[in-house]
Scaffold this motif. Structure first.
Motif, PDB file in Angstrom:
ATOM      1  N   LEU A 113     -20.409  36.397 126.839  1.00 43.82           N
ATOM      2  CA  LEU A 113     -20.290  35.039 126.292  1.00 43.82           C
ATOM      3  C   LEU A 113     -21.128  34.907 125.021  1.00 43.82           C
ATOM      4  CD1 LEU A 113     -19.084  32.256 126.863  1.00 43.82           C
ATOM      5  CD2 LEU A 113     -21.137  31.683 128.103  1.00 43.82           C
ATOM      6  N   LEU A 169     -19.874  33.872 121.274  1.00 44.43           N
ATOM      7  CA  LEU A 169     -20.419  32.753 120.508  1.00 44.43           C
ATOM      8  C   LEU A 169     -20.941  33.223 119.154  1.00 44.43           C
ATOM      9  CD1 LEU A 169     -22.447  30.826 123.224  1.00 44.43           C
ATOM     10  CD2 LEU A 169     -20.177  30.336 122.373  1.00 44.43           C
ATOM     11  N   ARG A 220     -15.073  39.004 118.780  1.00 45.68           N
ATOM     12  CA  ARG A 220     -14.654  37.943 119.713  1.00 45.68           C
ATOM     13  C   ARG A 220     -13.515  38.417 120.605  1.00 45.68           C
ATOM     14  NH1 ARG A 220     -17.355  33.446 117.529  1.00 45.68           N
ATOM     15  NH2 ARG A 220     -17.564  33.536 115.273  1.00 45.68           N
ATOM     16  N   VAL A 253     -13.722  38.573 124.623  1.00 43.87           N
ATOM     17  CA  VAL A 253     -12.791  37.886 125.542  1.00 43.87           C
ATOM     18  C   VAL A 253     -12.175  38.889 126.501  1.00 43.87           C
ATOM     19  CG1 VAL A 253     -10.611  36.673 125.670  1.00 43.87           C
ATOM     20  CG2 VAL A 253     -12.285  35.988 123.997  1.00 43.87           C
ATOM     21  N   PHE A 299     -14.734  39.718 128.975  1.00 43.46           N
ATOM     22  CA  PHE A 299     -14.950  38.593 129.882  1.00 43.46           C
ATOM     23  C   PHE A 299     -13.855  38.551 130.938  1.00 43.46           C
ATOM     24  CE2 PHE A 299     -15.982  34.403 131.235  1.00 43.46           C
ATOM     25  CZ  PHE A 299     -17.315  34.294 130.930  1.00 43.46           C
ATOM     26  N   THR A 338     -14.231  38.813 134.909  1.00 44.44           N
ATOM     27  CA  THR A 338     -13.687  37.839 135.863  1.00 44.44           C
ATOM     28  C   THR A 338     -12.946  38.554 136.979  1.00 44.44           C
ATOM     29  OG1 THR A 338     -13.362  36.427 133.949  1.00 44.44           O
ATOM     30  CG2 THR A 338     -12.411  35.696 136.010  1.00 44.44           C
ATOM     31  N   LEU A 354      -0.941  39.478 116.755  1.00 42.63           N
ATOM     32  CA  LEU A 354      -1.053  38.402 115.758  1.00 42.63           C
ATOM     33  C   LEU A 354      -1.939  38.835 114.608  1.00 42.63           C
ATOM     34  CD1 LEU A 354      -0.567  35.194 115.359  1.00 42.63           C
ATOM     35  CD2 LEU A 354      -2.991  35.156 115.831  1.00 42.63           C
ATOM     36  N   PHE A 375       4.118  35.631 114.923  1.00 44.31           N
ATOM     37  CA  PHE A 375       4.739  36.175 116.133  1.00 44.31           C
ATOM     38  C   PHE A 375       6.229  36.395 115.966  1.00 44.31           C
ATOM     39  CE2 PHE A 375       1.133  34.403 118.695  1.00 44.31           C
ATOM     40  CZ  PHE A 375       0.720  35.640 119.117  1.00 44.31           C
ATOM     41  N   THR A 393     -19.824  26.999 126.896  1.00 46.94           N
ATOM     42  CA  THR A 393     -18.594  27.247 126.160  1.00 46.94           C
ATOM     43  C   THR A 393     -18.041  25.950 125.578  1.00 46.94           C
ATOM     44  OG1 THR A 393     -18.201  28.890 127.865  1.00 46.94           O
ATOM     45  CG2 THR A 393     -16.434  28.504 126.314  1.00 46.94           C
ATOM     46  N   ASN A 423     -14.763  27.624 113.109  1.00 45.60           N
ATOM     47  CA  ASN A 423     -13.768  28.686 112.942  1.00 45.60           C
ATOM     48  C   ASN A 423     -12.736  28.569 114.064  1.00 45.60           C
ATOM     49  OD1 ASN A 423     -12.322  31.005 112.845  1.00 45.60           O
ATOM     50  ND2 ASN A 423     -14.084  32.373 112.650  1.00 45.60           N
ATOM     51  N   PHE A 446     -10.116  30.285 114.995  1.00 49.29           N
ATOM     52  CA  PHE A 446      -9.790  31.470 115.788  1.00 49.29           C
ATOM     53  C   PHE A 446     -10.831  31.671 116.891  1.00 49.29           C
ATOM     54  CE2 PHE A 446     -10.019  35.934 116.780  1.00 49.29           C
ATOM     55  CZ  PHE A 446      -8.701  36.222 117.051  1.00 49.29           C
ATOM     56  N   ALA A 447     -12.108  31.505 116.520  1.00 49.82           N
ATOM     57  CA  ALA A 447     -13.177  31.637 117.519  1.00 49.82           C
ATOM     58  C   ALA A 447     -13.014  30.594 118.604  1.00 49.82           C
ATOM     59  CB  ALA A 447     -14.531  31.496 116.847  1.00 49.82           C
ATOM     60  N   MET A 496     -10.427  31.750 121.049  1.00 48.33           N
ATOM     61  CA  MET A 496     -10.990  32.784 121.921  1.00 48.33           C
ATOM     62  C   MET A 496     -11.888  32.149 122.980  1.00 48.33           C
ATOM     63  SD  MET A 496      -9.937  35.826 121.002  1.00 48.33           S
ATOM     64  CE  MET A 496      -8.398  34.996 121.035  1.00 48.33           C
ATOM     65  N   LEU A 497     -12.673  31.131 122.567  1.00 47.88           N
ATOM     66  CA  LEU A 497     -13.556  30.469 123.530  1.00 47.88           C
ATOM     67  C   LEU A 497     -12.753  29.681 124.558  1.00 47.88           C
ATOM     68  CD1 LEU A 497     -16.474  29.324 121.244  1.00 47.88           C
ATOM     69  CD2 LEU A 497     -16.546  30.979 123.076  1.00 47.88           C
ATOM     70  N   ILE A 549     -11.919  32.084 127.175  1.00 48.03           N
ATOM     71  CA  ILE A 549     -13.061  32.320 128.067  1.00 48.03           C
ATOM     72  C   ILE A 549     -13.260  31.134 129.003  1.00 48.03           C
ATOM     73  CG2 ILE A 549     -15.570  32.474 128.092  1.00 48.03           C
ATOM     74  CD1 ILE A 549     -15.468  34.329 125.807  1.00 48.03           C
ATOM     75  N   LEU A 568     -10.742  31.377 131.747  1.00 48.46           N
ATOM     76  CA  LEU A 568     -11.095  32.421 132.714  1.00 48.46           C
ATOM     77  C   LEU A 568     -12.241  31.966 133.613  1.00 48.46           C
ATOM     78  CD1 LEU A 568     -10.877  35.555 130.438  1.00 48.46           C
ATOM     79  CD2 LEU A 568      -9.543  35.152 132.470  1.00 48.46           C
ATOM     80  N   THR A 624      -3.165  30.253 125.340  1.00 51.72           N
ATOM     81  CA  THR A 624      -3.837  31.006 124.284  1.00 51.72           C
ATOM     82  C   THR A 624      -2.823  31.544 123.288  1.00 51.72           C
ATOM     83  OG1 THR A 624      -5.467  31.670 125.926  1.00 51.72           O
ATOM     84  CG2 THR A 624      -5.463  32.871 123.857  1.00 51.72           C
ATOM     85  N   VAL A 625      -1.729  32.109 123.801  1.00 47.68           N
ATOM     86  CA  VAL A 625      -0.699  32.659 122.910  1.00 47.68           C
ATOM     87  C   VAL A 625      -0.066  31.546 122.076  1.00 47.68           C
ATOM     88  CG1 VAL A 625       1.519  33.820 122.884  1.00 47.68           C
ATOM     89  CG2 VAL A 625      -0.262  34.626 124.397  1.00 47.68           C
ATOM     90  N   LEU A 629      -2.445  30.476 119.386  1.00 46.21           N
ATOM     91  CA  LEU A 629      -2.508  31.495 118.329  1.00 46.21           C
ATOM     92  C   LEU A 629      -1.272  31.425 117.457  1.00 46.21           C
ATOM     93  CD1 LEU A 629      -3.992  34.553 120.174  1.00 46.21           C
ATOM     94  CD2 LEU A 629      -4.945  33.386 118.216  1.00 46.21           C
TER      95      LEU A 629
END
Lengths: 98, 187
Positions: free
Chosen positions: A18, A22, A30, A34, A37, A41, A78, A84, B17, B26, B28-29, B32-33, B36, B39, B66-67, B70
């Protein structure tokens, strides 16, 4: 006892992943965090399944592994091509013309 | 003990998070978060014994959304135009007051896994005693979702199916037009 130790170790690793998500300066930090992560999980659910004695939870861990894989592939695709909807077709054409 | 520790740690990660998602600019970040976050909450659902919700969360939250986000990001820019400059104090106060009222409301809620709670006295005993006999499904949550509330679940699936068709139509149309243009150029 062993499972408890494993769960604690996984939690610590999750915290580290994590932190990378961050802080991570680049896109790939990143993405990797992920992905990691997601793996953690899966592991946490598997360990929790044995910890609590409900081994049928293992199925969920399998689903997570699949989804994690597909998600990371989608993100990387991507990053590589920028969108896509112009999928492999363009590449094939370029190959044919060459 | 380890259950409590897992719950507390996962919730703490969730809070971290969520704050990061608010602060980071950002996009994109942020996506991604979000992955997370999804999850983490799915793991939390597993620890709380809600296997079905965890399945849905993993498939929708970590996978599809997520997809989709994106794909949206690919059509727009990676950064916000400019960070918000004003400080919205009034909404902050409204949110704090609402939150305080909700927390005050939880004081009356019966404690977790209290067997005397009204929710456990209404139809739950029947599901627990007759559920396996009537539906033949070992997992009670699945029995309630797929059998007792079958039509309700069917309606939800219909809504999701319709939304999926809408998204596919929107994305597929762009693709078709693009192909048409390429064909015109070639001829």
């Amino acid at each position: 006892m062993m499972y408890t130790a494993a769960a604690l170790a996984i939690l610590i690793t999750m915290g580290l992943a994590l932190a990378r998500a961050l802080l991570g300066p680049t896109v790939y930090d990143r993405i990797l965090s992920v992905n990691m992560f997601g793996t953690k999980t899966v592991l946490l659910i598997a360990v929790f399944a044995f910890l609590s004695g409900q081994t049928d939870i293992l199925d969920i861990a399998l689903v997570y592994a699949l989804i994690n894989f597909i998600g990371v592939v989608a993100v990387l695709k991507l990053i590589e091509q920028g969108n896509f909807f112009t999928s492999g077709e363009k590449d094939e054409r370029e190959v044919e013309s060459e | 003990m380890i259950d409590n520790l897992l719950n507390i740690t996962l919730l703490a990660f969730l809070a971290i998070t969520a704050f990061a998602i608010i602060r980071i600019r950002n996009l994109f970040a942020v996506i991604m978060l979000f992955g997370i976050y999804s999850l983490l909450s799915a793991g939390l659902f597993v620890v709380l014994d809600a296997a079905d919700v965890a399945f849905t969360e993993a498939a929708v939250g970590a996978g599809i959304s997520t997809v989709l986000m994106l794909a949206t990001l690919a059509l727009t820019k990676n950064h916000e135009e400019k960070p918000p400059a004003h400080r919205p104090w009034l909404p902050m106060i409204v949110v704090l007051v609402t939150g305080a009222a909700l927390v005050y409301g939880t004081v009356d809620i019966p404690s977790f896994s209290d067997s005397e709670a009204p929710a456990h006295k209404h139809v739950a005993p029947r599901y627990i005693e007759e559920g396996f006999k009537e539906t033949g499904v070992p997992n009670l949550v699945t029995a309630v979702l797929a059998s007792y509330r079958g039509f309700d679940t069917l309606g939800e699936v219909t809504v999701i199916f319709t939304a999926g068709i809408g998204v596919l139509l929107l994305l597929g149309r762009r693709r078709g037009r693009k192909r048409g243009d390429e064909d015109n150029n070639e001829t």
